[in-house]
Design an enzyme around this catalytic site. Structure first.
Site, PDB file in Angstrom:
ATOM      1  N   CYS A   2       2.647   0.458   4.965  1.00 17.70           N
ATOM      2  CA  CYS A   2       2.431   1.061   6.273  1.00 17.70           C
ATOM      3  C   CYS A   2       1.553   0.161   7.131  1.00 17.70           C
ATOM      4  O   CYS A   2       0.649  -0.495   6.645  1.00 17.70           O
ATOM      5  CB  CYS A   2       1.764   2.437   6.228  1.00 17.70           C
ATOM      6  N   ARG A  27       4.933  -4.646   6.750  1.00 20.47           N
ATOM      7  CA  ARG A  27       4.136  -3.786   5.861  1.00 20.47           C
ATOM      8  C   ARG A  27       4.876  -2.505   5.487  1.00 20.47           C
ATOM      9  O   ARG A  27       4.441  -1.756   4.598  1.00 20.47           O
ATOM     10  CB  ARG A  27       2.819  -3.413   6.543  1.00 20.47           C
ATOM     11  N   ASN A 104      -2.660   5.064   6.858  1.00 23.46           N
ATOM     12  CA  ASN A 104      -2.142   4.200   5.799  1.00 23.46           C
ATOM     13  C   ASN A 104      -2.978   4.469   4.557  1.00 23.46           C
ATOM     14  O   ASN A 104      -4.197   4.308   4.588  1.00 23.46           O
ATOM     15  CB  ASN A 104      -2.268   2.721   6.234  1.00 23.46           C
ATOM     16  N   GLY A 105      -2.334   4.897   3.481  1.00 21.69           N
ATOM     17  CA  GLY A 105      -3.074   5.215   2.257  1.00 21.69           C
ATOM     18  C   GLY A 105      -2.505   6.460   1.620  1.00 21.69           C
ATOM     19  O   GLY A 105      -1.377   6.865   1.933  1.00 21.69           O
ATOM     20  N   GLU A 524      13.705  -9.440  -6.026  1.00 20.45           N
ATOM     21  CA  GLU A 524      13.125  -8.677  -4.910  1.00 20.45           C
ATOM     22  C   GLU A 524      13.836  -8.900  -3.583  1.00 20.45           C
ATOM     23  O   GLU A 524      13.839  -8.012  -2.743  1.00 20.45           O
ATOM     24  CB  GLU A 524      11.612  -8.886  -4.789  1.00 20.45           C
TER      25      GLU A 524
HETATM   26  O1  M6R Z   1      -1.319  -9.406  -1.747  1.00 19.02           O
HETATM   27  P1  M6R Z   1      -1.209  -9.601  -3.231  1.00 19.02           P
HETATM   28  O2  M6R Z   1      -1.108 -11.035  -3.623  1.00 19.02           O
HETATM   29  O3  M6R Z   1      -2.326  -8.910  -3.971  1.00 19.02           O
HETATM   30  O4  M6R Z   1       0.128  -8.889  -3.635  1.00 19.02           O
HETATM   31  C1  M6R Z   1       0.499  -8.761  -4.974  1.00 19.02           C
HETATM   32  C2  M6R Z   1       1.957  -8.361  -5.104  1.00 19.02           C
HETATM   33  O5  M6R Z   1       2.178  -7.130  -4.492  1.00 19.02           O
HETATM   34  C3  M6R Z   1       2.884  -9.405  -4.464  1.00 19.02           C
HETATM   35  O6  M6R Z   1       2.703 -10.663  -5.032  1.00 19.02           O
HETATM   36  C4  M6R Z   1       4.358  -8.992  -4.630  1.00 19.02           C
HETATM   37  O7  M6R Z   1       4.715  -9.029  -5.971  1.00 19.02           O
HETATM   38  C5  M6R Z   1       5.261  -9.880  -3.795  1.00 19.02           C
HETATM   39  N1  M6R Z   1       6.269  -9.085  -3.155  1.00 19.02           N
HETATM   40  C6  M6R Z   1       5.960 -10.909  -4.599  1.00 19.02           C
HETATM   41  O8  M6R Z   1       6.782 -11.724  -3.834  1.00 19.02           O
END
Ligand code: M6R
Length: 644
Positions: A2, A27, A104-105, A524
Site C-alpha cells: 500500500c 507498493r 498502510n499496515g 515472481e
Molecule cells: O525491502 P527488502 O529488501 O527488505 O525486501 C525483501 C523482499 O520482500 C524482497 O527482496 C522481495 O523478495 C523481492 N520482490 C524480490 O525480488
C-alpha cells in the site's frame, strides 16, 4: 504494501495526489482512492484496478476541488480488491463531522474494536481493518479545536484538540502497524498523520506539506523532509490566514509533532539524497530493465570511497566504532526476506571464507518466532532494500532485545531498519522501484563482501590478499557492463524455452544462493514455476522432475567445484533436460554440454555471485516480457512488505 500520499497546501490537490499515487503504485496496485476536502464536504472517489482508472474517475468529477486531500493505492490484506474495500474509509462523528482515513499496515485488534464501535452505533461498509480506524477517530472526534486557542495567539497548529486529539486517542486503542493520514471536513486546513511500524515521510514544501509512504512521491515537490518515529503524530496546517499559527499573512504553514499521548517531540528536518531523474523511467520500458542496466553505475556508487588499495583497507565509516566487536564476534546471523535473504546466504560463504567466522542466514520471519538463542558475541545483520520489511524489522528488534549487536545493510536512507540498528552500511545503489529486486541484490552482495574483508583484514587476511580482492572489486562495474551487453542474446535464448512451465536453477558453493535468486526472479515476474537448489541436491529427489526439454539453468563458472557441476550437467542431459549454462568467458568445454551458454568474466569465486546473477535477472525479465506480463507490477505482489 500500500502507498499513501496526502497534501495540505495552496494547490489543487487532486492532480497532485494522482501524480503521487503513480509514483507509489509499485507498493500496491489492486485498487486506489482519494478523499478531497471541498467547501461542500469530503468528496470521495475510489476504483478497482490501477491508478490510471482512478485518474479517469477523478478527471470526470468536477466537484473534486480543494487544497487538502488524502489518497491510497492498495495491496489487499483484509478483504478482496473492491470499491468498498478501497481507501479512504469514512467515519461519522457524533458532532456530525466526517472523518476520512488512508492506512498502510494492519490493525490486529480490529475485530474487537469493530464489535465495540458497532455497539456504539457505527455502521461498517467494508471488510477492511482500516474502516475501524476511521470510525474510531470519528468516535473520539468532538469537532475542531476551540476557537480560544487561535484567539489566544497560539493558532490551530499549536492548540491541542480536534482532529489531532481524536487521532491520538484512537491510536491509543490500536494494536498493530499503521501509517495513516486523516482529514476532517471541519478542519479544512489540517492534515494529521501518524505511524507505527509502517513507513511515512513528511515533506515540507513551499506553503504546503506533502506526506507519503516514501520519498518518490515527495521529491517533485521538496527535498526537505522529516520522518516520524513509532507512536508519533504530526499535525500539519496550511491555510490562508491566522488560523494556522496566529500570525497574519497571505498563507501560513505550521506543524507540530507529538506522541500519541500528546507529549511534544521534535523532529529533525533533513534533505533527500536523490533527484527526480533517478526515479523516472527515461529511455527504458520498465523499471526492472532500467535497474538491471544501472548496475555498473550503482556498484561504482556503492564502492565509492570504500576501497583504499594503498593501505589494503576497506573503509566502512559506519562500522568503525564496532570494529572490535566485529573481530571478536563468535557468530553472525544474517537476516532478511526474499532477495535480501539470498544475499544473506551468499554472506554465509563470504564471512566463513574471508572473515573466518561462523555465519548463518535466517529468514527473518522464522528467526523472530523461533525463540532464538543469541549467545554472547552474536552479531545480527539485517539486510533490506527498503529498510521497512516488517518481518526483518521484527527479527532485528527481537535480536536486539536478546542482547545482540544489530547491524544493517540497507538501501533506503533513514528507513526504519536503518534507524533501528546500532550501526550499518548503506548500499548507495539509488532508489529501486521495480518490484523485482535487482540492483539492490548486487549492492547487498557487494557490501557484504566489503564487510567480510573489513573483518578478515583485521584477523587473518594478508594485505596482499585484501589488496587483490579490492582491485578485483574495482573492476566489477566494468565486468557488469560486459555481461549486460548480452541482454538481447539472452532474450533469444529465453524465447526457446519461455513456454515451459517448470524450470530448475542449479549451482554450487557461492553460486548456490544465486540459483535460489534466479528461481525467485523467474517465478515472481513471469509466473513460471522454478526451483533453485544446490546442484548436488538435484539427484536426491528433484531429478525426477526432469523430462525432455525441461530448462535447467546451471551456474557453471570456473572454480573449485567446476568438475562437479559438469557431472551434474551430465546427469540432467542424460534425462533429456535442456541445459542453459552461465559460464566463464572463454570456456570452450562447456559448449559441449549446454544448449545455450551465457558468459561472464572470470573473477575469484567470492566475487562471482554479483556477476552470475545478472544473466538470471535478464532471463526472468525477457521471459516476463515475452509472456506479455506487467514486469514492474507482477500479480499479487508489492514492492515493500510492511506486514508480517
Ligand atoms: O525491502 P527488502 O529488501 O527488505 O525486501 C525483501 C523482499 O520482500 C524482497 O527482496 C522481495 O523478495 C523481492 N520482490 C524480490 O525480488
Amino acid at each position: 504494501m500500500c502507498g499513501i500520499v496526502a497534501y495540505v497546501g495552496n494547490k489543487n490537490v487532486a492532480p497532485l495526489l494522482i501524480e503521487g499515487l503513480k509514483r507509489l503504485e509499485y507498493r500496491g496496485y489492486d485498487s486506489a482512492g482519494m478523499a478531497v476536502v471541498t467547501p461542500q464536504g469530503i468528496k470521495l472517489v475510489r476504483s478497482v484496478g490501477r491508478v490510471s482508472v482512478l485518474e479517469a474517475h477523478a478527471a470526470s468529477d468536477a466537484a473534486l476541488q480543494g487544497t487538502l486531500g488524502i489518497a491510497h493505492t492498495r495491496w489487499a490484506t483484509h478483504g478482496v480488491p473492491s470499491e468498498a474495500n478501497a481507501h479512504p474509509h469514512l467515519g461519522q462523528s457524533r458532532s456530525g463531522h466526517t472523518i476520512a482515513v488512508v492506512h498502510n499496515g494492519i490493525i490486529e485488534n480490529y475485530a474487537a474494536l469493530k464489535t465495540w464501535l458497532t455497539e456504539r452505533g457505527h455502521q461498517f461498509y467494508s471488510q477492511t481493518d482500516t474502516e475501524v480506524l476511521a470510525k474510531l477517530v470519528a468516535e473520539f472526534y468532538e469537532g475542531p479545536p476551540a476557537a480560544r486557542d487561535a484567539a489566544a495567539g497560539g493558532g490551530v497548529a499549536n492548540g491541542h484538540g480536534g482532529l489531532e486529539q481524536a487521532v491520538q486517542a484512537a491510536l491509543r486503542e490500536v494494536t498493530g502497524a499503521y501509517a495513516i493520514a486523516v482529514v476532517s471536513n471541519a478542519e479544512p486546513h489540517t492534515l494529521v498523520c501518524a505511524r507505527k511500524g509502517s513507513p511515512l515521510i513528511v515533506g515540507i514544501g513551499e506553503n504546503s506539506y506533502i506526506v507519503a509512504s516514501d520519498a518518490s512521491a515527495i521529491i517533485a515537490h521538496t527535498t526537505q523532509v522529516f520522518t516520524l518515529d513509532d507512536y508519533q503524530v504530526a499535525k500539519l496546517c496550511a491555510g490562508p490566514d491566522d488560523t494556522v499559527n496566529g500570525t497574519r499573512g497571505p498563507w501560513s504553514v505550521a506543524f507540530r509533532t507529538t506522541t500519541i499521548d500528546n507529549v511534544p517531540v521534535s523532529r529533525e528536518v533533513s534533505a533527500l539524497e536523490f533527484d527526480l531523474q533517478q526515479i523516472e523511467l527515461g529511455k527504458f520500458k520498465h523499471y526492472m530493465l532500467k535497474e538491471i542496466m544501472e548496475q555498473p553505475e550503482a556498484i561504482r556508487n556503492c564502492l565509492r570511497g570504500r576501497i583504499d588499495k594503498r593501505e589494503a583497507r576497506v573503509v566502512l565509516g559506519g562500522l568503525n566504532q564496532f570494529a572490535r566487536d566485529l573481530v571478536r564476534a563468535k557468530r553472525f546471523i544474517l537476516t532478511g526476506q526474499g532477495t535480501a535473504f539470498h544475499a544473506g546466504r551468499i554472506a554465509e560463504y563470504l564471512f566463513e571464507d574471508l572473515a573466518k567466522v561462523p555465519a548463518r542466514a535466517e529468514y527473518a520471519s522464522e528467526f523472530r518466532y523461533r525463540n532464538p538463542i543469541i549467545e554472547d558475541g552474536s552479531i545480527v545483520v539485517a539486510i533490506s532494500q527498503s529498510g521497512e520489511t516488517a518481518d526483518t524489522l521484527a527479527a532485528l528488534r527481537e535480536a536486539k532485545e536478546r542482547g545482540a549487536l544489530a547491524l544493517g545493510v540497507v538501501n533506503a536512507v533513514g528507513s526504519t531498519i536503518a534507524r533501528d540498528t546500532d550501526a550499518g552500511v548503506y548500499l548507495h545503489v539509488g532508489p529501486e522501484i521495480g518490484v523485482a529486486s535487482t540492483k539492490a541484490f548486487v549492492g547487498q552482495v557487494t557490501v557484504l563482501t566489503l564487510m567480510a574483508l573489513f573483518i578478515g583484514k583485521r584477523k587473518y587476511l594478508s594485505d596482499e590478499v585484501v589488496r587483490s580482492y579490492l582491485a578485483e572489486l574495482e573492476r566489477m562495474p566494468d565486468h557488469l557492463e560486459r555481461v549486460l551487453t548480452q541482454s538481447e542474446a539472452i532474450g533469444q535464448i529465453v524465447s526457446n524455452y519461455v513456454r515451459r512451465q517448470n524450470w530448475l536453477f542449479l549451482g554450487r558453493g557461492y553460486n548456490f544462493p544465486v540459483a535460489l535468486e534466479g528461481a525467485l526472479k523467474l517465478k515472481e515476474i513471469s509466473y513460471i514455476h522454478a526451483e533453485g537448489m544446490p546442484a548436488a541436491e538435484m539427484k536426491h529427489g528433484p531429478i525426477a522432475l526432469i523430462d525432455k526439454g525441461m530448462p535447467v539453468v546451471f551456474i557453471a563458472t570456473q572454480g573449485s567445484q567446476y568438475e562437479k557441476v559438469i557431472s551434474n550437467i551430465e546427469e540432467v542431459r542424460a534425462r533429456g533436460g535442456a541445459v542453459i549454462a552461465v559460464a566463464t568467458e572463454g570456456d570452450a568445454r562447456i559448449r559441449k554440454y549446454a544448449e545455450a551458454v551465457i558468459e561472464v568474466p572470470a573473477v575469484p569465486e567470492p566475487l562471482q555471485p554479483a556477476l552470475t546473477v545478472l544473466p538470471l535477472q535478464l532471463v526472468a525479465y525477457h521471459a516476463a516480457v515475452q509472456r506479455g506480463l506487467d514486469v514492474d507490477k507482477p500479480r499479487n505482489l508489492a514492492k515493500s512488505v510492511t506486514v508480517e
